[in-house]
Scaffold this active site. Sequence first.
Site, PDB file in Angstrom:
ATOM      1  N   ASP A  45      51.186 -70.978 197.969  1.00 48.51           N
ATOM      2  CA  ASP A  45      50.190 -69.945 198.290  1.00 48.51           C
ATOM      3  C   ASP A  45      48.895 -70.183 197.519  1.00 48.51           C
ATOM      4  OD1 ASP A  45      49.143 -67.006 198.704  1.00 48.51           O
ATOM      5  OD2 ASP A  45      50.963 -67.104 199.912  1.00 48.51           O
ATOM      6  N   ARG A  87      37.200 -58.821 196.706  1.00 50.43           N
ATOM      7  CA  ARG A  87      37.917 -59.920 196.059  1.00 50.43           C
ATOM      8  C   ARG A  87      36.941 -60.991 195.574  1.00 50.43           C
ATOM      9  NH1 ARG A  87      42.947 -63.413 197.414  1.00 50.43           N
ATOM     10  NH2 ARG A  87      44.447 -62.379 196.080  1.00 50.43           N
ATOM     11  N   ASP A 108      44.976 -66.968 205.781  1.00 51.16           N
ATOM     12  CA  ASP A 108      44.752 -65.635 205.204  1.00 51.16           C
ATOM     13  C   ASP A 108      43.316 -65.160 205.469  1.00 51.16           C
ATOM     14  OD1 ASP A 108      45.298 -63.329 203.788  1.00 51.16           O
ATOM     15  OD2 ASP A 108      45.984 -64.345 201.982  1.00 51.16           O
ATOM     16  N   ASP A 159      51.617 -56.783 202.675  1.00 52.25           N
ATOM     17  CA  ASP A 159      51.847 -57.208 201.291  1.00 52.25           C
ATOM     18  C   ASP A 159      52.884 -56.323 200.620  1.00 52.25           C
ATOM     19  OD1 ASP A 159      50.191 -59.349 201.246  1.00 52.25           O
ATOM     20  OD2 ASP A 159      48.527 -58.350 200.242  1.00 52.25           O
TER      21      ASP A 159
HETATM   22  C1  DGJ Z   1      46.929 -61.797 200.464  1.00 47.75           C
HETATM   23  C2  DGJ Z   1      48.223 -62.111 201.114  1.00 47.75           C
HETATM   24  O1  DGJ Z   1      48.650 -61.051 201.900  1.00 47.75           O
HETATM   25  C3  DGJ Z   1      49.249 -62.503 200.072  1.00 47.75           C
HETATM   26  O2  DGJ Z   1      50.486 -62.746 200.656  1.00 47.75           O
HETATM   27  C4  DGJ Z   1      48.754 -63.706 199.323  1.00 47.75           C
HETATM   28  O3  DGJ Z   1      48.711 -64.808 200.175  1.00 47.75           O
HETATM   29  C5  DGJ Z   1      47.384 -63.429 198.736  1.00 47.75           C
HETATM   30  N1  DGJ Z   1      46.472 -62.929 199.716  1.00 47.75           N
HETATM   31  C6  DGJ Z   1      46.807 -64.658 198.101  1.00 47.75           C
HETATM   32  O4  DGJ Z   1      45.533 -64.495 197.691  1.00 47.75           O
END
Ligand code: DGJ
Length: 720
Positions: free
Chosen positions: A341, A418, A453, A521
């Site tokens: 990730d 972010r 993402d 998440d």
């Molecule tokens: C948000 C995603 O939903 C998570 O699973 C992970 O990949 C983070 N971003 C990483 O920054």
Amino acid sequence: MIFVDNDIIKLNTPSTCLILQKAGSVVKMLHYGKKLRNGNFDLLSRNASQDAWANGYAISHFGKYDYREPLVLLENSDGTFTSYFEFEEAGLLESKPELAGLPASYGAAKTLELTFRDKRNHVCLKQRFSVFNDCDAIATSVSIVNDGAGDVRIKRCMSLQLDLPEANYAMHTFDGYWGRERAMHVTSLTAGIHCVDSKCGASSSFHNPYVLFEKTGRQQEFIAVNLVYSGNHKEIGEVSPFGRTRILTGINDFCFDWPLKPGEQFDAPEAVMCWGKTIRQVTEGMHDFVSGHIVRGAYKNAPRPIVYNNWEATYFDCRMDTVQTLADQAAGLGMELFVLDDGWFGKRVDESSSMGDWYDNRDKYPDGIAALAAGIRQKGMKFGIWMEPEMISEDSDIYRAHPEYAMRIPRGSNWYQRSQLMLDITKPEVRDYVVGQVNDVLSRTGAEYLKWDFNRLMTDVYTDRGSIYGTYFHKYILGLYDMASRIVKANPTVLFESCASGGARFDLGLMCFMPQVWTSDNTEAKDRVYIQEGSLYGYPENVMSCHVSICPNHQNGKSTAIESRFNVAAAGLLGYEMDLGKCSQKELETIRDQIVFYKQHRELLQYGRYIRLDSFWDGKYSGWMKVSEDQNHAIATVVVKEYMLEDGDYLFRFDGLDPEKRYSVKMRPQHNVEKVQEYTAYGDLLMTLGLNFGNVFDDTDRQENSNSIASRLFVIESLD
Ligand code: DGJ
């Protein structure tokens, strides 16, 4: 599938139909719902009002006394904004025409194309309905063509209009936020307009484009609508003073103003509708549509691998040695795909830098990511990687070289989420850059999976090229689809998973490119029961990625037994996302057994017919089943919301079985339950009376679940 009888056009799906009638300059929508025999529809026709406020026509436009929300609103070349689209012709097409730059459903279909013309303003409107022979959904689309000599501006062009002859509908919407996506809310449609939408440049976790309309009262029935689109959308239910209901769905007209030059055509995204007598029927219709006509490519109907994702184990601190240890453990437990990730690229150590610098972080990976990937393959797992292709950090080499790639307003403060900005992918060179970077990462690592993402929403919308106000949001989405289609085409065997801070782009548009989606998440099992139930109203389990994570849960701090975490995650595409080094020996053994079980029943768990049983929203249980087509094999999951003192026995009714067949019902052995329950019974008993499980919170459960759910999973097999 499509029958034409003089002025009547009847579109049939296996159990529904849409009946239209050509009536001079209009097309009336006589019926949408249960399939009717071919015959004489005069009765329906006589009841269809001609009054502008109450008519049930196939399309609507503004300017001629119908003051309801219109399907289209145009500013004509002479500045007027009255439209008058008159029906011109109906054509039958053997397939579905492509929509320029937009994804759409596919597969054997017959299409009805209705052409309407505004003679004064020289604008043509095409409305299409496509029917499939294997599912009850009807896909529909709208295009506008400027046949005149001057510019036209499209102020609104929705994709679907349904004018229903009655009131008394309830609108079920799927709403939420990060960590609590797609919770169902029900609003009675009384007089006036009810609407949900998105203005943030993504389909969003605020309101999903999937909406259900329930006809309440004696003749209960359901109509589901959805949009094949990932950007700003709007769904409207309006009840007119005459007690008629209009449903509209399409691109949000907020900040939408699309110029159409002479000869140009605008294609609105495809929409889909599905009718069902019951909520289960409409869910099944939508599941069939998504599985059969949206999801495509090598992974359509294919077994999806059990994923290990390192995010919650390491966050940004994903160093070579840590990652290798995790991969060893994951492989040893039987997991099949290791996903590296966020944090592997540029000089990324936290969220403040490196978005867009998609080269290997040599501090963390001295030998590079390709070497890591090779090592992971040697352990017997496939390798997957995370990227966030639409983003850029100000602290990045790419930003320093090309600040103009970022979407930001000039001379002003910009809003960061972010710590990052979005790329201006309306620019072709930015798209080329992104496509090049993603293809390069995939080819040099040989990754078999990509997690795409998207961790911020649009703010400070701007481009230094072209118009902004009315076109940017849609152009961005066209840019996204351009990149996604080129990347997917260049990497046909890669499994793509879309993600947007969890499930903020859980939509049919991206599902046309990426066959699975990170659901949320929030991986905590009790919350997940709600999130997954909401998602499954309109989307099948084979798009829904679900991971088992550590306790206390990182998102909400709650604890749930690992067996229940698995039972809930096994509702979809299973993965694990935790520091395996922090798991006890007993937990590791439990995980190993869970994986053996999941592999053994993978086909049913990922592709079986999903049936919702009970819901936490209504009471103390949640439950669902996966049933094979021949009804010989099923898996039922039963979840009890919380332990209550002296709560008595738990009774549970199954569904979807053959009442005439005798079944064995065997609990999946759980490490936290001593007694494995086993029963033999006919389907009719299991579905009518159900089983009495006693009190599922036995002593072990009570200790492990003091504040959370208890659950059991049953394998049901026909003995005949
Ligand atoms: C948000 C995603 O939903 C998570 O699973 C992970 O990949 C983070 N971003 C990483 O920054």
